[in-house]
Design a protein around this motif. Structure first.
Motif, PDB file in Angstrom:
ATOM      1  N   MET A 266       0.763  -1.538  -0.258  1.00 59.48           N
ATOM      2  CA  MET A 266       0.147   0.095  -0.274  1.00 59.48           C
ATOM      3  C   MET A 266       1.092   1.523   0.070  1.00 59.48           C
ATOM      4  SD  MET A 266      -2.635   1.424   2.677  1.00 59.48           S
ATOM      5  CE  MET A 266      -3.900  -0.522   2.591  1.00 59.48           C
ATOM      6  N   LEU A 267       0.922   2.021  -0.735  1.00 58.34           N
ATOM      7  CA  LEU A 267       1.384   3.826  -0.881  1.00 58.34           C
ATOM      8  C   LEU A 267       0.510   4.396   0.223  1.00 58.34           C
ATOM      9  CD1 LEU A 267       3.371   5.718  -1.528  1.00 58.34           C
ATOM     10  CD2 LEU A 267       1.292   6.153  -3.264  1.00 58.34           C
ATOM     11  N   ARG A 268       0.899   5.681   0.923  1.00 56.38           N
ATOM     12  CA  ARG A 268       0.288   6.362   2.103  1.00 56.38           C
ATOM     13  C   ARG A 268       0.925   7.789   1.879  1.00 56.38           C
ATOM     14  NH1 ARG A 268       1.528   0.957   4.131  1.00 56.38           N
ATOM     15  NH2 ARG A 268       3.111   1.856   4.686  1.00 56.38           N
ATOM     16  N   VAL A 269      -0.511   8.353   1.814  1.00 53.83           N
ATOM     17  CA  VAL A 269       0.205   9.572   0.504  1.00 53.83           C
ATOM     18  C   VAL A 269      -0.351  10.352   1.799  1.00 53.83           C
ATOM     19  CG1 VAL A 269      -0.113  11.934  -0.786  1.00 53.83           C
ATOM     20  CG2 VAL A 269      -0.469   8.931  -1.686  1.00 53.83           C
ATOM     21  N   HIS A 270       0.167  11.395   2.319  1.00 49.43           N
ATOM     22  CA  HIS A 270       0.144  12.018   4.208  1.00 49.43           C
ATOM     23  C   HIS A 270       0.356  13.286   3.024  1.00 49.43           C
ATOM     24  CE1 HIS A 270       1.849   8.502   6.783  1.00 49.43           C
ATOM     25  NE2 HIS A 270       2.239   8.555   5.832  1.00 49.43           N
ATOM     26  N   PHE A 271      -0.967  13.829   3.551  1.00 52.06           N
ATOM     27  CA  PHE A 271      -1.662  15.712   3.311  1.00 52.06           C
ATOM     28  C   PHE A 271      -1.176  16.406   4.566  1.00 52.06           C
ATOM     29  CE2 PHE A 271      -3.340  13.645   0.260  1.00 52.06           C
ATOM     30  CZ  PHE A 271      -3.141  14.476  -1.047  1.00 52.06           C
ATOM     31  N   SER A 272      -1.140  17.521   4.393  1.00 49.41           N
ATOM     32  CA  SER A 272      -1.141  18.624   5.618  1.00 49.41           C
ATOM     33  C   SER A 272      -2.169  19.753   5.196  1.00 49.41           C
ATOM     34  CB  SER A 272       0.190  18.991   5.504  1.00 49.41           C
ATOM     35  OG  SER A 272       1.007  20.063   4.673  1.00 49.41           O
ATOM     36  N   GLU A 273      -2.388  20.576   5.643  1.00 53.63           N
ATOM     37  CA  GLU A 273      -3.225  21.705   5.159  1.00 53.63           C
ATOM     38  C   GLU A 273      -3.027  22.144   4.253  1.00 53.63           C
ATOM     39  OE1 GLU A 273      -4.717  24.547   8.747  1.00 53.63           O
ATOM     40  OE2 GLU A 273      -5.222  22.993   9.464  1.00 53.63           O
ATOM     41  N   LEU A 274      -1.558  22.659   4.186  1.00 49.85           N
ATOM     42  CA  LEU A 274      -0.908  22.917   2.915  1.00 49.85           C
ATOM     43  C   LEU A 274      -0.155  22.543   1.777  1.00 49.85           C
ATOM     44  CD1 LEU A 274       0.252  25.929   2.030  1.00 49.85           C
ATOM     45  CD2 LEU A 274       2.741  24.840   2.430  1.00 49.85           C
ATOM     46  N   ASP A 275      -0.240  21.111   1.936  1.00 46.94           N
ATOM     47  CA  ASP A 275      -0.798  20.380   0.415  1.00 46.94           C
ATOM     48  C   ASP A 275      -2.244  20.658   0.024  1.00 46.94           C
ATOM     49  OD1 ASP A 275       1.729  19.125   0.413  1.00 46.94           O
ATOM     50  OD2 ASP A 275       1.226  17.875   2.314  1.00 46.94           O
ATOM     51  N   LEU A 276      -3.245  19.574   0.551  1.00 45.61           N
ATOM     52  CA  LEU A 276      -4.560  20.118   0.424  1.00 45.61           C
ATOM     53  C   LEU A 276      -5.107  21.478  -0.726  1.00 45.61           C
ATOM     54  CD1 LEU A 276      -6.529  18.567   3.226  1.00 45.61           C
ATOM     55  CD2 LEU A 276      -6.277  18.000   1.280  1.00 45.61           C
ATOM     56  N   ALA A 277      -4.310  22.435   0.284  1.00 47.01           N
ATOM     57  CA  ALA A 277      -4.422  23.874  -0.131  1.00 47.01           C
ATOM     58  C   ALA A 277      -3.944  23.390  -1.907  1.00 47.01           C
ATOM     59  CB  ALA A 277      -4.004  24.990   0.143  1.00 47.01           C
ATOM     60  N   ARG A 278      -2.568  22.601  -2.111  1.00 47.99           N
ATOM     61  CA  ARG A 278      -2.074  22.625  -3.190  1.00 47.99           C
ATOM     62  C   ARG A 278      -2.591  21.665  -4.220  1.00 47.99           C
ATOM     63  NH1 ARG A 278       3.774  25.140  -0.855  1.00 47.99           N
ATOM     64  NH2 ARG A 278       3.341  27.111  -0.795  1.00 47.99           N
ATOM     65  N   LEU A 279      -3.844  20.587  -4.220  1.00 49.93           N
ATOM     66  CA  LEU A 279      -4.887  20.207  -4.512  1.00 49.93           C
ATOM     67  C   LEU A 279      -4.624  20.513  -6.251  1.00 49.93           C
ATOM     68  CD1 LEU A 279      -4.956  17.089  -4.641  1.00 49.93           C
ATOM     69  CD2 LEU A 279      -7.301  17.552  -3.776  1.00 49.93           C
ATOM     70  N   ARG A 280      -4.766  19.269  -7.117  1.00 46.16           N
ATOM     71  CA  ARG A 280      -3.912  20.082  -8.401  1.00 46.16           C
ATOM     72  C   ARG A 280      -4.827  18.611  -9.382  1.00 46.16           C
ATOM     73  NH1 ARG A 280       0.558  19.793  -7.499  1.00 46.16           N
ATOM     74  NH2 ARG A 280       2.454  19.786  -8.998  1.00 46.16           N
TER      75      ARG A 280
END
Length: 333
Positions: free
Chosen positions: A1-15
């Motif tokens: 399994m691949l686990r992709v870890h998001f921060s609040e900034l990562d969510l804002a930069r999701l595209r």
């Protein structure tokens, strides 16, 4: 399994990627050419592609194994711009990177001489790789590019609606079942166990026609994070047989209404970036049955693409349908 870890900034930069990536589709299609899976979708494409190839499979196979790792440098970020830009980026790959990534291939010790030369940065070997990839792309991808674009646009429309309705959480939750959003981690079915920590860089979601079953990402965690995932496929998704001559859209001096009729012209314009049948009926001012009938005719003509989303269907323009509206030729790869 691949686990992709998001921060609040990562969510804002999701595209979302704006279009298919020419080299990701090229490399992943090379897997589909050899794995013999998904015959209903890829069967006719395989037959047509093999008939156009002239030895590229033998050259590329050691560098792109049927399973497991293939070098990250084969899919540069410029692939989203188009094949020409991607080939130029590939041609400019640093020799140290070539050596490092090729050495990670499990069969590195038994690679052909030209790939061993490539790992040492020999210019003629890099040019040979670019030429082989370009020839393969022309045989396997370019003839089907409008269809690939249409499938990607349909997926983008689905993700776009999820984003509008539910923000980044809604978008991540809408992804195919091989990916599960458990905030703040996106769990991805993957052949190896690993963690990808975005670290504020965000994530580029790249839907792919030739990605199958499990998503793909770069092995090097220092590269700009991208997650390539498969679009939904049904037997109707199979690429059509390429035309001998490209189909041109009517010039701006032609009336779209005269070509397809005023109501169907309005239906095409009403679809816009994607809509359900009920939304289309409201936009055009016709009954639900009439909207469904007109959409069916336009779909059979190759101007619309329809995907089922739960209990509703989502209509999107194909590249040819969009070209008719703007009075220009279909976009090129």
């Amino acid at each position: 399994m691949l686990r992709v870890h998001f921060s609040e900034l990562d969510l804002a930069r999701l595209r979302m990627a704006t279009r298919p990536d020419a080299l990701w589709e090229t490399v992943l299609s090379f897997h589909r050419l050899r794995d013999k899976q998904g015959e209903l979708v890829y069967g006719e494409w395989r037959s047509g592609t093999r008939a156009r190839l002239k030895g590229e499979t033998r050259l590329l196979a050691p560098l792109i194994p049927l399973r497991g790792y293939f070098p990250d440098f084969l899919t540069p970020a410029e692939g989203i711009i188009g094949a020409d830009a991607a080939m130029e980026a590939l041609r400019a790959t640093d020799s140290n990177r070539l050596h490092d990534e090729i050495s990670r291939l499990t069969a590195a010790r038994s690679l052909p001489a030209w790939i061993r030369d490539l790992a040492e940065g020999v210019d003629r070997s890099l040019e040979r790789l670019v030429s082989a990839l370009r020839a393969y792309h022309q045989a396997a991808i370019a003839p089907y590019w409008p269809h690939i674009q249409a499938r990607i646009e349909a997926d983008r429309a689905t993700r776009g609606r999820a984003l509008l309705d539910g923000g980044a959480d809604g978008l991540l939750a809408s992804l195919p079942s091989t990916m599960r959003w458990r905030p703040p981690v996106l769990e991805v079915d993957y052949p190896a166990d690993r963690d990808l920590r975005l670290g504020g860089r965000g994530l580029l979601l790249l839907p792919s026609f030739f990605c199958r079953r499990t998503p793909v990402t770069y092995r090097n965690p220092d590269l700009t994070p991208v997650l390539v995932y498969p679009v939904e496929h049904t037997p109707e998704c199979a690429p059509p047989r390429p035309l001998c001559q490209p189909v041109s859209a009517p010039g701006k001096t032609h009336s779209l209404g005269k070509l397809v009729g005023q109501t169907r012209s309005a239906v095409l314009q009403g679809v816009g970036g994607g809509c359900t049948t009920s939304e289309l009926a409201r936009r055009v001012g016709v009954s639900l049955a009439s909207a469904s009938q007109h959409a069916s005719v336009l779909r059979e003509a190759g101007l619309l693409l329809t995907l089922r989303q739960g209990g509703a269907v989502l209509h999107t323009l194909t590249p040819l349908g969009a070209a008719l509206l703007r009075g220009g030729a279909p976009a090129e790869v």
